[in-house]
Every structure is written in structure tokens, then in C-alpha cells.
Design an enzyme around this catalytic site. Structure first.
Site, mmCIF file in Angstrom:
data_model
loop_
_atom_site.group_PDB
_atom_site.id
_atom_site.type_symbol
_atom_site.label_atom_id
_atom_site.label_comp_id
_atom_site.label_asym_id
_atom_site.label_seq_id
_atom_site.Cartn_x
_atom_site.Cartn_y
_atom_site.Cartn_z
ATOM 1 N N THR A 98 0.833 -1.027 0.114
ATOM 2 C CA THR A 98 0.047 -0.018 -0.114
ATOM 3 C C THR A 98 0.852 1.064 0.111
ATOM 4 O O THR A 98 1.503 1.558 1.015
ATOM 5 C CB THR A 98 -0.861 -0.109 1.267
ATOM 6 O OG1 THR A 98 -1.683 -1.072 1.158
ATOM 7 C CG2 THR A 98 -1.646 1.270 1.275
ATOM 8 N N LYS A 174 -6.876 0.930 -3.516
ATOM 9 C CA LYS A 174 -6.452 0.309 -2.455
ATOM 10 C C LYS A 174 -6.585 1.315 -1.054
ATOM 11 O O LYS A 174 -6.987 1.097 0.004
ATOM 12 C CB LYS A 174 -5.029 -0.217 -2.329
ATOM 13 C CG LYS A 174 -4.428 -0.849 -0.996
ATOM 14 C CD LYS A 174 -5.431 -2.051 -0.695
ATOM 15 C CE LYS A 174 -4.896 -2.675 0.877
ATOM 16 N NZ LYS A 174 -3.510 -3.036 1.009
ATOM 17 N N LYS A 242 0.256 4.367 9.177
ATOM 18 C CA LYS A 242 0.697 4.803 7.583
ATOM 19 C C LYS A 242 -0.720 4.650 6.649
ATOM 20 O O LYS A 242 -0.598 5.764 6.034
ATOM 21 C CB LYS A 242 1.707 3.251 7.230
ATOM 22 C CG LYS A 242 2.284 3.595 5.536
ATOM 23 C CD LYS A 242 2.994 2.279 5.373
ATOM 24 C CE LYS A 242 2.110 0.856 5.220
ATOM 25 N NZ LYS A 242 1.579 0.954 3.699
#
Length: 297
Positions: A98, A174, A242
Site C-alpha cells: 500500500t 487500495k 501509515k
């Protein structure tokens, strides 16, 4: 027809399952992992253990990277003993992390300059689905990249979505998925925490919610960890620090408001700073005061 030789870098929770799925589907595998002994243990049941990404790339038609983030992907490709210099012209690099979509677009151009093809291919579904060949891939790439790597992608995953003919679209979808996943985990933790605060039996609350309209996949999956008192990290708190950070960075560039994602990000940040960074992401429930969480059985 001889199946492609696949190099796989990163034998963590998802990577190990992907590698096992590819092996089960008849692909010759070259694997490596930063942790000593992990690749050799995997290769004991089939495949070739390699010392570094460059060795993985040698002789591989398709190289699949299943590492944590863009920084690790950079190291895999361009660091010491990196894969990029060892990949044959026309071979394909599949990036499963990702990452910032703009970074993925730039990576496609960098690899193209070296004569290499690229699939922007983030993954979702968790370790069990990866091991069962049932995970989801959100992919984008050139027709030439799909022509070379399409069979490998289909062998890896239950669902392979082709979202565009250049990098970026896979990573955008995503991070939108991660927006929902992070918000759902945070909301699930908030709901369970309120139930505990109000003296509701946690197991009964879980049973009712998972059979009612308020249920979500994340509530059902993650609150089971809370009930078991088990915060072994399948996906850690810092993963959502993150990933939700990437979501907010992407939206900030176009001045698009994301109030729920921003709140969820702050919750995961709070949990991380409180010492739960490496615990399962369900540990975000530990930020709520005045509750007694179920203990491990």
C-alpha cells in the site's frame, strides 16, 4: 506450457501465503526474506531460497514484492543487491504494498527506463485468504505487463481487478479500501468500548451485533481478537497509522475533506504513541478510558 518462474520477496503473513499458493499452482519459486532462515524454511517444501533480491530476480520471469511500504520496495529494487539491476529486460515487477499512488506512477516510469514492466498491484484479504489463493488484487499496468504476468496474478488471487492501463489506479483503489477498513476498525472499537463501559456482557454484545444491521466484517473479525484478549499482530496499529496517512495525504493534495478518516487516523496515532504500535490493530480499543478489557483465556 511451462509456467513462469516467479521470484517472491517478503515472506511475512501475506507473502508466505502467496508463495505457498503459487507453489501449489505449479510455479517454480525463488524466494527471499530479510529475516534469517525464513526463506530456507519455506523452500524446504519446494522452491529455491535466495540470499537477496538480486538473486531472486536472476532467472525469474515475474518478481513479486510483498513488503510493508514504499521505502522497503525502494530497497528491494534499488538498494544493495537490489532486484532491478538483475531482472531480465521484459520481465515484470509486481508491487503488492500500500503506497502513495503518485509514487507508484513514478516507479512505473523508472522501471520502464530500465526495460522492465510493472504491475501496480496492492492486495487485500489477510493471511488466511492469501494462503488459500482467495485474496483480492487491485491492479493496474500496461497491456504488455498483463500479457507477461496475468497468469501469475490469477494464480495468486481469487479476484484480480484490472483497473487501468497504467500505474496508479490500483493504489488509489487500495487506499480507498484502507480508508474504509481503518474507519470500520475504529468504529468497531468505539462500539465495543461503549458496551464495556455500560456493563454489557462483551460476548453477548458481539453475538448480537454480528447478527444485526450494525455489523461489519471488521467488527466481526477484529472484535473477536478483543474478546480473546489476543493482540498478536496480524495487521498492526502502525499499519493504519501509515495507510490512513496515505489516504489523508492523497485527499489533501486536492483539498478534499475526509473527517472520518482523519478521526480514525488520530485514534491509531494515539494507540501507537501509547505503546501499542506493534500490536494488532484491534488494540486501538485500548485508547478508551475507564473500561476493563477481556483477558486472554
Amino acid at each position: 506450457m511451462t509456467k513462469e518462474t516467479v521470484g517472491l520477496i517478503g515472506l511475512g503473513a501475506m507473502g508466505a501465503g502467496i508463495a505457498a499458493t503459487l507453489r501449489r499452482n505449479g510455479h517454480a519459486l525463488r524466494v527471499c526474506d530479510a529475516r534469517p532462515g525464513v526463506a530456507a524454511a519455506f523452500a524446504a517444501d519446494g522452491g529455491t531460497a535466495c540470499a537477496n533480491p538480486a538473486e531472486v530476480a536472476q532467472g525469474s520471469d515475474v518478481v513479486v514484492s510483498v513488503v510493508v511500504n514504499a521505502q522497503q520496495t525502494e530497497a528491494v529494487l534499488f538498494g544493495e543487491n537490489g532486484a532491478a539491476a538483475a531482472m531480465a529486460p521484459g520481465s515484470v515487477f509486481v508491487m503488492c504494498s500500500t503506497v502513495d499512488p503518485n509514487w507508484s506512477v513514478a516507479l512505473e516510469a523508472r522501471l520502464a527506463a530500465l526495460g522492465l514492466l510493472y504491475i501496480d498491484g496492492p492486495i487485500s484479504g489477510g493471511a488466511a485468504k492469501a494462503a488459500g489463493g482467495q485474496m483480492t488484487m487491485m491492479t493496474a499496468g500496461t497491456p504488455a505487463a498483463y500479457a507477461k504476468a496475468g497468469g501469475v496474478l490469477e494464480a495468486m488471487a481469487g479476484k484480480v481487478y484490472r483497473l487501468g492501463d497504467q500505474a496508479g489506479a490500483g493504489s488509489k483503489v487500495k487506499i480507498i479500501n484502507q480508508l474504509l477498513a481503518g474507519v470500520h476498525i475504529a468504529a468497531a472499537a468505539e462500539a465495543m468500548a461503549l458496551g464495556l463501559r455500560e456493563g454489557v456482557d462483551a460476548a453477548a454484545l458481539y453475538e448480537v451485533i454480528t447478527h444485526s444491521a450494525g455489523n461489519s466484517w471488521m467488527f466481526e473479525n477484529r472484535m473477536a481478537h478483543v474478546l480473546a484478549g489476543d493482540y498478536t499482530p496480524l495487521s498492526a496499529v502502525d499499519i493504519f497509522v501509515k495507510d490512513l496517512g496515505l489516504v489523508l495525504d492523497t485527499a489533501r493534495a486536492s483539498k478534499f475533506p475526509l473527517p472520518l478518516a482523519a478521526t480514525a487516523h488520530q485514534m491509531f496515532m494515539q494507540a501507537s504513541t501509547a505503546g501499542h504500535a506493534g500490536e494488532d490493530d484491534s488494540a486501538v480499543i485500548k485508547i478508551f478510558p475507564g473500561i476493563t478489557l477481556p483477558k486472554a483465556g
